[in-house]
Design a protein around this motif. Structure first.
Motif, mmCIF file in Angstrom:
data_model
loop_
_atom_site.group_PDB
_atom_site.id
_atom_site.type_symbol
_atom_site.label_atom_id
_atom_site.label_comp_id
_atom_site.label_asym_id
_atom_site.label_seq_id
_atom_site.Cartn_x
_atom_site.Cartn_y
_atom_site.Cartn_z
ATOM 1 N N UNK A 19 6.337 -31.418 -11.566
ATOM 2 C CA UNK A 19 7.779 -31.259 -11.786
ATOM 3 C C UNK A 19 8.548 -31.250 -10.472
ATOM 4 N N UNK A 20 8.092 -30.453 -9.525
ATOM 5 C CA UNK A 20 8.824 -30.312 -8.258
ATOM 6 C C UNK A 20 8.708 -31.569 -7.391
ATOM 7 N N UNK A 21 7.554 -32.221 -7.425
ATOM 8 C CA UNK A 21 7.388 -33.448 -6.641
ATOM 9 C C UNK A 21 8.246 -34.578 -7.199
ATOM 10 N N UNK A 22 8.315 -34.678 -8.506
ATOM 11 C CA UNK A 22 9.173 -35.703 -9.098
ATOM 12 C C UNK A 22 10.642 -35.441 -8.775
ATOM 13 N N UNK A 23 11.003 -34.169 -8.662
ATOM 14 C CA UNK A 23 12.384 -33.825 -8.325
ATOM 15 C C UNK A 23 12.731 -34.200 -6.884
ATOM 16 N N UNK A 43 7.267 -27.858 -2.045
ATOM 17 C CA UNK A 43 6.698 -27.760 -3.388
ATOM 18 C C UNK A 43 5.873 -26.488 -3.549
ATOM 19 N N UNK A 44 5.058 -26.164 -2.550
ATOM 20 C CA UNK A 44 4.238 -24.951 -2.633
ATOM 21 C C UNK A 44 5.111 -23.701 -2.698
ATOM 22 N N UNK A 45 6.179 -23.669 -1.923
ATOM 23 C CA UNK A 45 7.079 -22.509 -1.964
ATOM 24 C C UNK A 45 7.702 -22.362 -3.349
ATOM 25 N N UNK A 46 8.097 -23.480 -3.956
ATOM 26 C CA UNK A 46 8.678 -23.432 -5.304
ATOM 27 C C UNK A 46 7.638 -23.002 -6.343
#
Length: 242
Positions: free
Chosen positions: A171-175, A233-236
């Motif tokens: 999800x976060x990488x696609x964002x 991404x890891x932080x999210x």
């Protein structure tokens, strides 16, 4: 004798632990694999780009990395010790005659490189109780053994039974935009996930696997780009898991 692992960063509880099983292409002087030296720079020997990315990420507080320090042709740390392919005799169409060794010689290699590395990974997970483990790899966009195969993804996310962190990662990488993100690509974590199965799945430890396309991370600019993407991404993910 060179240690079986390198530690980068400062240990801290509840942070992110990066595990890089194929970070190095080093072949010890006393091991003759019987192959052309050109293959030591090839993807069969290591995961290019992962070591500098891991080190860049650990410039940030709360990030620690453990990197294997020998080539996957010497011993493949992303296998189980009883698998034949833990010391590969063939890789992407290349025969490795120096790995046709006795059971006693295989055990010596495992004792020298595989076991110390995994003992330290296990200890770090138990001692630090990381909020997240990132299994960091890279993949070749093409294979000698199957040149027709297309691997167009910029980054692939791998997982086995535990999917939560991986779903957040996708999800976060696609964002981020402008990234071709593969779900269980270029191969499945249900089939190739030995280190994370051993150190995370078995303990209920949150993790995800990331496979970065090698031609995007061969130079420092690309390495920094993906280090920053993974840090965000890891932080999210850590926040989402809390």
């Amino acid at each position: 004798m060179k240690e079986a692992f390198e530690i980068s960063g400062v240990p801290s509880e509840g942070g992110v632990l990066i595990v890089a099983d194929h970070a190095s292409n080093h072949v010890p002087d006393d091991i003759d694999l019987g192959i052309s030296p050109q293959y030591f720079e090839d993807h069969i020997a290591f995961d290019p780009g992962t070591a500098p990315i891991a080190r860049m990420m650990t410039e940030n507080s709360g990030y620690l990395a453990i990197l294997s320090t020998v080539s996957r042709l010497v011993v493949d740390c992303n296998r189980f010790p009883d698998e034949r392919s833990v010391i590969p005799e063939r890789s992407d169409g290349v025969e490795i005659p120096g790995n046709q060794i006795t059971a006693a010689e295989r055990q010596t290699r495992l004792d020298r490189y595989f076991t110390p590395y995994h003992d330290r990974v296990h200890a770090l997970v138990l001692d630090l109780k990381p909020a997240l483990v990132l299994s960091l790899h890279s993949f070749s966009p093409t294979l000698r053994s199957n040149p027709q195969l297309q691997r167009p993804w910029d980054i692939g996310i791998l997982y086995n039974q535990y999917e939560t962190a991986s779903r957040f990662a996708i999800q976060f990488l696609e964002a981020e935009g402008m990234l071709n993100v593969g779900d269980q690509l270029p191969y499945s974590g249900k089939e190739l996930n030995a280190s994370m199965d051993r150190h995370c799945e078995a303990l209920g430890q949150p993790y995800f696997g990331a496979e970065l396309r090698q031609d995007l991370i061969m130079e420092p600019v690309g390495q920094r780009r993906f280090a920053d993407i993974l840090l965000r991404s890891c932080d999210k993910i850590r926040t989402a898991l809390a």
